[in-house]
Design a protein around this motif. Structure first.
Motif, mmCIF file in Angstrom:
data_model
loop_
_atom_site.group_PDB
_atom_site.id
_atom_site.type_symbol
_atom_site.label_atom_id
_atom_site.label_comp_id
_atom_site.label_asym_id
_atom_site.label_seq_id
_atom_site.Cartn_x
_atom_site.Cartn_y
_atom_site.Cartn_z
ATOM 1 N N THR A 77 0.744 -1.107 -0.503
ATOM 2 C CA THR A 77 0.356 -0.195 0.515
ATOM 3 C C THR A 77 0.626 1.062 0.134
ATOM 4 O OG1 THR A 77 -0.479 -0.207 2.243
ATOM 5 C CG2 THR A 77 -2.006 -0.846 0.889
ATOM 6 N N VAL A 78 1.965 0.752 -0.066
ATOM 7 C CA VAL A 78 2.780 2.213 0.215
ATOM 8 C C VAL A 78 2.907 2.770 -1.556
ATOM 9 C CG1 VAL A 78 5.238 2.891 0.522
ATOM 10 C CG2 VAL A 78 4.092 1.759 1.963
ATOM 11 N N ALA A 79 3.231 2.363 -2.266
ATOM 12 C CA ALA A 79 2.824 2.312 -3.594
ATOM 13 C C ALA A 79 1.562 2.935 -3.906
ATOM 14 C CB ALA A 79 2.925 0.998 -4.958
ATOM 15 N N CYS A 80 0.453 2.215 -3.368
ATOM 16 C CA CYS A 80 -1.170 3.561 -3.084
ATOM 17 C C CYS A 80 -0.980 4.633 -3.040
ATOM 18 C CB CYS A 80 -1.915 2.078 -3.076
ATOM 19 S SG CYS A 80 -2.380 0.966 -3.237
ATOM 20 N N VAL A 81 -0.127 5.008 -1.433
ATOM 21 C CA VAL A 81 0.076 6.528 -1.660
ATOM 22 C C VAL A 81 0.821 7.530 -2.553
ATOM 23 C CG1 VAL A 81 0.925 7.803 0.289
ATOM 24 C CG2 VAL A 81 -0.584 5.424 0.964
ATOM 25 N N GLU A 82 2.048 6.628 -2.525
ATOM 26 C CA GLU A 82 2.845 7.411 -3.656
ATOM 27 C C GLU A 82 2.119 7.649 -5.251
ATOM 28 O OE1 GLU A 82 6.573 5.562 -3.359
ATOM 29 O OE2 GLU A 82 7.638 6.458 -1.841
ATOM 30 N N GLU A 83 1.067 6.596 -5.609
ATOM 31 C CA GLU A 83 0.940 6.436 -6.553
ATOM 32 C C GLU A 83 -0.491 6.628 -6.586
ATOM 33 O OE1 GLU A 83 1.668 2.922 -8.366
ATOM 34 O OE2 GLU A 83 4.107 3.048 -8.342
ATOM 35 N N GLN A 84 -0.784 6.605 -5.756
ATOM 36 C CA GLN A 84 -3.007 7.505 -5.525
ATOM 37 C C GLN A 84 -3.225 6.445 -6.727
ATOM 38 O OE1 GLN A 84 -4.025 11.661 -5.334
ATOM 39 N NE2 GLN A 84 -2.317 11.435 -4.205
ATOM 40 N N LYS A 85 -3.066 5.716 -6.240
ATOM 41 C CA LYS A 85 -4.391 3.937 -7.285
ATOM 42 C C LYS A 85 -5.502 4.056 -6.073
ATOM 43 C CE LYS A 85 -0.052 1.092 -8.554
ATOM 44 N NZ LYS A 85 0.479 -0.442 -8.846
ATOM 45 N N GLU A 86 -5.720 2.810 -6.790
ATOM 46 C CA GLU A 86 -7.527 2.136 -5.986
ATOM 47 C C GLU A 86 -7.404 2.444 -4.442
ATOM 48 O OE1 GLU A 86 -9.950 3.178 -7.040
ATOM 49 O OE2 GLU A 86 -9.321 4.360 -8.134
ATOM 50 N N ASP A 87 -7.463 2.359 -4.032
ATOM 51 C CA ASP A 87 -7.466 1.739 -1.957
ATOM 52 C C ASP A 87 -7.921 0.446 -1.999
ATOM 53 O OD1 ASP A 87 -8.939 4.180 -0.283
ATOM 54 O OD2 ASP A 87 -7.288 4.131 -1.204
ATOM 55 N N THR A 88 -7.056 -0.778 -1.537
ATOM 56 C CA THR A 88 -7.337 -1.515 -0.838
ATOM 57 C C THR A 88 -7.512 -2.085 0.260
ATOM 58 O OG1 THR A 88 -4.672 -2.181 -0.619
ATOM 59 C CG2 THR A 88 -6.072 -2.757 -2.748
ATOM 60 N N GLU A 89 -7.850 -2.640 0.526
ATOM 61 C CA GLU A 89 -8.114 -2.971 2.533
ATOM 62 C C GLU A 89 -7.745 -4.583 2.818
ATOM 63 O OE1 GLU A 89 -12.702 -3.988 2.647
ATOM 64 O OE2 GLU A 89 -12.651 -2.198 2.402
ATOM 65 N N MET A 90 -7.389 -4.779 3.442
ATOM 66 C CA MET A 90 -6.881 -6.231 4.175
ATOM 67 C C MET A 90 -8.193 -6.721 5.492
ATOM 68 S SD MET A 90 -3.543 -7.609 6.369
ATOM 69 C CE MET A 90 -3.967 -9.031 6.346
ATOM 70 N N ALA A 91 -8.988 -7.804 5.975
ATOM 71 C CA ALA A 91 -9.790 -8.092 6.749
ATOM 72 C C ALA A 91 -8.666 -8.545 8.116
ATOM 73 C CB ALA A 91 -10.821 -9.096 7.206
ATOM 74 N N LEU A 92 -8.254 -8.282 9.289
ATOM 75 C CA LEU A 92 -7.796 -8.593 10.533
ATOM 76 C C LEU A 92 -8.584 -9.532 11.338
ATOM 77 C CD1 LEU A 92 -5.575 -5.227 11.519
ATOM 78 C CD2 LEU A 92 -5.125 -7.242 10.005
ATOM 79 N N GLY A 93 -9.196 -10.001 10.943
ATOM 80 C CA GLY A 93 -9.990 -10.695 11.488
ATOM 81 C C GLY A 93 -11.394 -10.159 12.770
ATOM 82 N N THR A 94 -11.581 -11.157 13.622
ATOM 83 C CA THR A 94 -12.559 -10.374 14.778
ATOM 84 C C THR A 94 -12.213 -10.078 15.899
ATOM 85 O OG1 THR A 94 -13.527 -12.547 14.984
ATOM 86 C CG2 THR A 94 -14.347 -11.291 12.821
ATOM 87 N N PHE A 95 -12.582 -9.232 16.338
ATOM 88 C CA PHE A 95 -12.274 -9.010 18.159
ATOM 89 C C PHE A 95 -13.662 -8.404 18.697
ATOM 90 C CE2 PHE A 95 -9.435 -7.962 15.017
ATOM 91 C CZ PHE A 95 -8.392 -8.970 15.110
#
Length: 651
Positions: free
Chosen positions: A99-117
């Protein structure tokens, strides 16, 4: 031996006489964390100013942090591997790199699930730790699950300043340390500075204020947290999305105290810091007449604030070390146990044994207890060593919902003419809570809370009930636990004096491995089994697997004469129909299971005999002997009880 408890020993060695706690330095207790590591500090804390480096040009943001005695910044509260597990932590690291590349290149957002808490505090810990380690990510709560993705606010700021500055700024925002200031790198472009001002004002204006200042022909932007009363209802877009999950400020530390009860130390620290005793959390209560080291966490207080008050704490016999950011409070029982370093002085044989037999007596005593253990009684500290009215008596009055009696017992004075005893005597004599409050020392937070409530609501049944409610929950429930502990001690004596020293039909046994079945008071009822007749005949279990219930509303009792004893004993105290739940005080005692026996671990000992010449007369030299003894005990086990088994007398 405690009141109403018959002496019970597991070994038949002779024992010896001696005295402990001649000095607090003869009794040193060091808490062992859940990994079994001592919490002892390696040195005095100190504040250091460090500059956090950036990945791009320059360095910005002077941030005050706390180092331990080795000069290493503690990041215990932000350990993602411990919070998420190693596999999720590794996956998050890979996601962050992509996602560092997403910040620098203004790419589409991606997301990740960390689990349930499921627990709110768990989620708060995850939010805070992720943001600290990866400031360019934002965390989002969806029901009990947490997602991470690129933070659009970070992306926008990173177009105005370097990524390193943006990272440091977002760490500053999430930390919310009172009185802290963040400074961006000098910027000669007024237009550019205006853009930064506008961004911060638009996104975080309710939380911070900005100001440009000139220094050595350069101009930079300083960002300061607003005073708490001036903050708006929201703290900017970043925190509004899940503000219900925002973690409080927590600071962890190791407390060294001398000749102080744990709750007394907390009351004093709370008074000095201007917070409530309930803002402190700890894993276990430690001896008063000793030097003790234990972990604590305080809410709403920064590390710097703790350091500012260090000298005041020291005047009261307390030292703080290993001060560090923490992500959550400590839970009672969240420790493996305690390590003890003891000195027993003036050793003498019992009865007719000669002093020349002392070495053999000591060896037999210690080795027997290492092999056979001791009866896992609650020690006198559980009830109040020298108090006229002991904690279990207060607990009994509360269980009977006799609030007036419970208050009067709580405020019963001890011997002595110090201010707190004068205040208590004045209240019992006059009933005037206001005048008694004026006499009560400021650091006696529990007593002052109760007297303040009595002054406001009166000293009748309802007023006394409100007075109890004014105390933190942990303090209220402590007295109920003290009563249940007293009954447990009596039940253990009855079990060993009435039934054989092996598991019999109807006994309760824990099926976990013995070291895991330590006295944490958290034994799972599903792992408690009732011994059958066939299992008794087959010797299927050992005595060290036997557990006794602490009374409560969710425990089962032995299915033999011991179960009948519990019924009769509760009836004796007029608690036959007790539900162990006091709705008016928001107290509930489910009960638990405690092992009948305990064993010391890692035992070492050394006997020292010194010849001391007589000052006058022709008498032969006089010898004095002392025993240095070290061992570990599981949590909620008492060194004084272990010593009683070793010495065969009250130490």
């Amino acid at each position: 031996m405690e009141r109403d408890t018959q002496p019970c020993f597991m070994s038949d060695h002779e024992g010896f006489c001696g005295s402990i706690k001649n000095s607090t330095r003869d009794f040193v207790v060091t808490e062992l964390d859940v990994q079994g590591r001592p919490v002892t500090s390696t040195g005095r804390p100190e504040v250091a100013e460090v500059r956090q480096g950036s990945r791009k040009a320059g360095t910005a943001g002077v941030t005050t942090v706390v180092q331990n005695g080795d000069g290493v910044l503690s990041q215990e509260g932000f350990d993602l591997s411990a919070i998420l597990g190693s596999s999720v932590h590794e996956a998050l690291g890979g996601f962050a790199s992509r996602t560092v590349a997403c910040v620098e290149e203004q790419k589409e957002d991606t997301e990740m699930a960390l689990g349930t808490f499921p627990e709110k505090q768990q989620r708060a810990s995850v939010h805070r730790a992720v943001r600290h380690n990866y400031p360019f990510l934002m965390t989002v709560t969806r029901q009990t699950g947490i997602l991470v993705k690129v933070d659009p606010d970070f992306r926008e700021l990173s177009q105005l300043v370097s990524e390193g500055e943006a990272e440091d700024f977002f760490r500053f925002i999430d930390a919310k340390v009172p009185g802290s200031v963040f400074t961006f790198l000098p910027d000669d472009s007024k237009e550019h500075r205006t853009s930064v001002h506008h961004f911060i004002s638009r996104r975080f204006g309710k939380l911070v204020e900005t100001k440009s200042f000139a220094e050595q022909d350069q101009t930079a932007i300083a960002v300061r947290l607003r005073e708490k009363g001036n903050q708006g209802k929201k703290s900017g877009k970043r925190s509004a999305s899940d503000r219900e999950e925002q973690a409080e400020i927590y600071s962890g530390f190791t407390l060294k105290k001398e000749n102080l009860e744990t709750l007394e130390a907390i009351s004093y620290m709370a008074a000095v810091l201007g917070v409530l005793p309930s803002d402190f959390s700890y894993a276990g209560i430690k001896d008063k007449r000793a030097i003790t080291y234990q972990s604590m966490v305080v809410k709403k207080i920064s590390a710097e604030r703790l350091l500012e008050k260090a000298s005041e704490f020291e005047r009261r016999g307390m030292q703080l070390s290993n001060i560090h950011p923490a992500s959550e409070p400590l839970r009672l029982g969240r420790l493996q146990g305690n390590h003890f370093d003891l000195v027993i002085r003036d050793l003498k044989p019992h009865g007719k044994c000669s002093s020349s037999d002392l070495e053999a007596l000591v060896k037999a005593a210690v080795e027997n207890v290492k092999a056979r253990g001791f009866v896992n009684f609650y020690g006198p500290q559980r009830f109040g060593n020298s108090q006229t009215v002991q904690a279990d008596q207060v607990g009994l009055a509360l269980l009977k919902e006799d609030m007036v009696t419970a208050v009067r017992l709580f405020l019963s004075p001890e011997e002595g003419e110090d201010l707190q005893n004068k205040a208590k005597r004045h209240f019992l004599r006059t009933g005037n809570a206001k005048e008694s409050l004026l006499l009560m020392p400021a650091y006696k937070a529990r007593e002052r809370l109760m007297l303040r409530a009595l002054h406001r609501y009166g000293s009748g049944q309802e007023g006394c009930g409100r007075a109890w409610l004014s105390l933190p929950h942990g303090m209220r429930v402590f007295y109920l636990h003290a009563y249940c502990s007293r009954l447990w001690n009596e039940a253990a004596s009855y079990r060993l004096n009435t039934l054989p020293h092996w598991p019999v039909q109807g006994d309760l046994v824990c099926t976990r491995p013995q070291r895991d079945a330590s006295a944490t008071e958290e034994s799972d009822a599903a792992q408690v089994h009732v011994v059958t007749h066939a299992e008794e005949k087959d010797n299927a279990f050992s005595l060290k697997q036997v557990v006794l219930p602490m009374p409560g509303n969710s425990v089962k009792y032995p299915e033999n004469v011991l179960g009948k004893w519990y019924q009769d004993r509760l009836a004796q105290d007029s608690l036959s129909s007790c539900r162990f739940r006091i709705t008016s005080l928001k107290l509930n005692v489910p009960g638990c299971y405690r092992p009948l026996l305990a064993h010391p671990h890692d035992v070492t000992y050394s006997l020292c005999v010194k010849e001391e010449p007589q000052v006058t007369g022709p008498s032969p030299p006089h010898s004095t002997a002392s025993l240095t003894l070290s061992f570990d005990l599981d949590s909620s086990c008492y060194a004084t009880v272990c010593l009683r088994e070793i010495m065969k007398c009250e130490p």
